[in-house]
Design a protein around this motif. Sequence first.
Motif, PDB file in Angstrom:
ATOM      1  N   PRO A   1       4.346  -1.884  17.094  1.00 22.82           N
ATOM      2  CA  PRO A   1       4.342  -2.806  18.221  1.00 22.82           C
ATOM      3  C   PRO A   1       2.975  -3.477  18.341  1.00 22.82           C
ATOM      4  N   ALA A   2       2.977  -4.661  18.877  1.00 18.87           N
ATOM      5  CA  ALA A   2       1.721  -5.398  19.050  1.00 18.87           C
ATOM      6  C   ALA A   2       0.799  -4.597  19.964  1.00 18.87           C
ATOM      7  N   PRO A   3      -0.479  -4.501  19.575  1.00 18.22           N
ATOM      8  CA  PRO A   3      -1.395  -3.742  20.421  1.00 18.22           C
ATOM      9  C   PRO A   3      -1.546  -4.429  21.776  1.00 18.22           C
ATOM     10  N   SER A   4      -1.438  -3.646  22.803  1.00 15.41           N
ATOM     11  CA  SER A   4      -1.613  -4.200  24.142  1.00 15.41           C
ATOM     12  C   SER A   4      -2.945  -3.726  24.694  1.00 15.41           C
ATOM     13  N   ALA A   5      -3.399  -4.400  25.690  1.00 24.18           N
ATOM     14  CA  ALA A   5      -4.669  -4.036  26.302  1.00 24.18           C
ATOM     15  C   ALA A   5      -4.518  -2.679  26.976  1.00 24.18           C
ATOM     16  N   PRO A   6      -5.492  -1.792  26.796  1.00 26.42           N
ATOM     17  CA  PRO A   6      -5.391  -0.485  27.434  1.00 26.42           C
ATOM     18  C   PRO A   6      -5.457  -0.649  28.956  1.00 26.42           C
ATOM     19  N   PRO A   7      -4.759   0.217  29.686  1.00 25.23           N
ATOM     20  CA  PRO A   7      -4.814   0.097  31.137  1.00 25.23           C
ATOM     21  C   PRO A   7      -6.227   0.368  31.626  1.00 25.23           C
ATOM     22  N   GLU A   8      -6.635  -0.395  32.593  1.00 25.38           N
ATOM     23  CA  GLU A   8      -7.983  -0.253  33.114  1.00 25.38           C
ATOM     24  C   GLU A   8      -8.036   0.927  34.072  1.00 25.38           C
ATOM     25  N   ARG A   9      -8.968   1.824  33.864  1.00 29.13           N
ATOM     26  CA  ARG A   9      -9.114   3.002  34.712  1.00 29.13           C
ATOM     27  C   ARG A   9     -10.030   2.656  35.872  1.00 29.13           C
ATOM     28  N   ASN A  10      -9.589   2.977  37.058  1.00 26.42           N
ATOM     29  CA  ASN A  10     -10.389   2.699  38.232  1.00 26.42           C
ATOM     30  C   ASN A  10     -10.452   3.962  39.070  1.00 26.42           C
ATOM     31  N   PHE A  11     -11.616   4.578  39.127  1.00 25.76           N
ATOM     32  CA  PHE A  11     -11.822   5.785  39.905  1.00 25.76           C
ATOM     33  C   PHE A  11     -12.677   5.508  41.135  1.00 25.76           C
ATOM     34  N   ALA A  12     -12.949   4.245  41.416  1.00 25.37           N
ATOM     35  CA  ALA A  12     -13.837   3.883  42.510  1.00 25.37           C
ATOM     36  C   ALA A  12     -13.158   4.090  43.857  1.00 25.37           C
ATOM     37  N   SER A  13     -13.978   4.273  44.880  1.00 20.79           N
ATOM     38  CA  SER A  13     -13.504   4.366  46.261  1.00 20.79           C
ATOM     39  C   SER A  13     -13.827   3.059  46.966  1.00 20.79           C
ATOM     40  N   LYS A  14     -13.399   2.957  48.209  1.00 24.73           N
ATOM     41  CA  LYS A  14     -13.666   1.728  48.961  1.00 24.73           C
ATOM     42  C   LYS A  14     -15.121   1.614  49.373  1.00 24.73           C
ATOM     43  N   SER A  15     -15.824   2.756  49.520  1.00 19.22           N
ATOM     44  CA  SER A  15     -17.235   2.712  49.890  1.00 19.22           C
ATOM     45  C   SER A  15     -17.953   3.923  49.303  1.00 19.22           C
ATOM     46  N   VAL A  16     -19.256   3.825  49.204  1.00 15.21           N
ATOM     47  CA  VAL A  16     -20.052   4.921  48.654  1.00 15.21           C
ATOM     48  C   VAL A  16     -19.992   6.152  49.557  1.00 15.21           C
ATOM     49  N   PRO A  17     -20.119   6.014  50.899  1.00 10.94           N
ATOM     50  CA  PRO A  17     -20.013   7.221  51.738  1.00 10.94           C
ATOM     51  C   PRO A  17     -18.659   7.925  51.599  1.00 10.94           C
ATOM     52  N   ARG A  18     -17.584   7.163  51.477  1.00 12.86           N
ATOM     53  CA  ARG A  18     -16.264   7.771  51.298  1.00 12.86           C
ATOM     54  C   ARG A  18     -16.200   8.513  49.961  1.00 12.86           C
ATOM     55  N   HIS A  19     -16.791   7.934  48.934  1.00 14.13           N
ATOM     56  CA  HIS A  19     -16.786   8.575  47.624  1.00 14.13           C
ATOM     57  C   HIS A  19     -17.619   9.858  47.654  1.00 14.13           C
ATOM     58  N   LEU A  20     -18.758   9.806  48.311  1.00 14.66           N
ATOM     59  CA  LEU A  20     -19.594  11.000  48.419  1.00 14.66           C
ATOM     60  C   LEU A  20     -18.902  12.088  49.230  1.00 14.66           C
ATOM     61  N   ALA A  21     -18.135  11.712  50.238  1.00 16.81           N
ATOM     62  CA  ALA A  21     -17.377  12.693  51.023  1.00 16.81           C
ATOM     63  C   ALA A  21     -16.324  13.375  50.153  1.00 16.81           C
ATOM     64  N   ARG A  22     -15.647  12.589  49.305  1.00 20.28           N
ATOM     65  CA  ARG A  22     -14.669  13.172  48.393  1.00 20.28           C
ATOM     66  C   ARG A  22     -15.340  14.155  47.440  1.00 20.28           C
ATOM     67  N   GLY A  23     -16.524  13.812  46.971  1.00 21.49           N
ATOM     68  CA  GLY A  23     -17.273  14.707  46.089  1.00 21.49           C
ATOM     69  C   GLY A  23     -17.684  15.985  46.794  1.00 21.49           C
ATOM     70  N   ALA A  24     -18.114  15.865  48.050  1.00 24.29           N
ATOM     71  CA  ALA A  24     -18.506  17.051  48.815  1.00 24.29           C
ATOM     72  C   ALA A  24     -17.307  17.985  49.011  1.00 24.29           C
ATOM     73  N   VAL A  25     -16.153  17.425  49.297  1.00 32.25           N
ATOM     74  CA  VAL A  25     -14.943  18.244  49.452  1.00 32.25           C
ATOM     75  C   VAL A  25     -14.586  18.902  48.117  1.00 32.25           C
ATOM     76  N   GLY A  26     -14.618  18.136  47.035  1.00 29.10           N
ATOM     77  CA  GLY A  26     -14.265  18.675  45.725  1.00 29.10           C
ATOM     78  C   GLY A  26     -15.201  19.777  45.268  1.00 29.10           C
ATOM     79  N   PHE A  27     -16.507  19.512  45.327  1.00 31.55           N
ATOM     80  CA  PHE A  27     -17.461  20.529  44.904  1.00 31.55           C
ATOM     81  C   PHE A  27     -17.441  21.717  45.856  1.00 31.55           C
ATOM     82  N   GLY A  28     -17.231  21.466  47.151  1.00 34.59           N
ATOM     83  CA  GLY A  28     -17.123  22.561  48.118  1.00 34.59           C
ATOM     84  C   GLY A  28     -15.951  23.475  47.811  1.00 34.59           C
ATOM     85  N   LEU A  29     -14.821  22.883  47.437  1.00 35.45           N
ATOM     86  CA  LEU A  29     -13.658  23.701  47.085  1.00 35.45           C
ATOM     87  C   LEU A  29     -13.907  24.539  45.835  1.00 35.45           C
ATOM     88  N   ILE A  30     -14.531  23.948  44.841  1.00 37.04           N
ATOM     89  CA  ILE A  30     -14.805  24.704  43.610  1.00 37.04           C
ATOM     90  C   ILE A  30     -15.803  25.833  43.871  1.00 37.04           C
TER      91      ILE A  30
END
Length: 111
Positions: free
Chosen positions: A15-44
Motif C-alpha cells: 500500500p502507498a505509504p501514508s503519513a504517520p499519525p501525529e502524536r500529541n501529548f501536550a496539555s492545554k496549559s503548563v500548570p495543568r501538565h505539571l499537575a498531571r505529572g505530580a499526580v502520576g509521579f505521586g501515584l508511582i
Amino acid sequence: MNTTNAVKPVKPTRPAPSAPPERNFASKSVPRHLARGAVGFGLIIGSIVLVPVAGPATLLAAPLALIAFRGCPTCWMVGLAQTVSRGRLERQCTDGVCTIAKTHPAARAPE
C-alpha cells in the motif's frame, strides 16, 4: 505431451505509504501538565513507599499513573516539551526535509 505454465508470478503490491499519525501529548496549559505529572509521579512513588505499610496491594495504584501520564513518564516529558513550545515553534517540511523554526510573533495564535 509437454505443457508449460505461461502465467507470470504476481508481485505483491504494497500500500502507498501514508503519513504517520501525529502524536500529541501536550496539555492545554503548563500548570495543568505539571499537575498531571505530580499526580502520576505521586501515584508511582506512593505505591512503592506504601508497600511495607499496607502490603503489595498498594502496587495496584501504579498503573493509574499511566492514565495521568497519558502513557509512560517519557510520554509525559514529551508532552511537557510540546506544551511549553506550543505556538512558539513550527515544523516546516519541504522536499522531504523537515526543520523546526521559531514562529513569527504576528503569526502566533492568541493564548
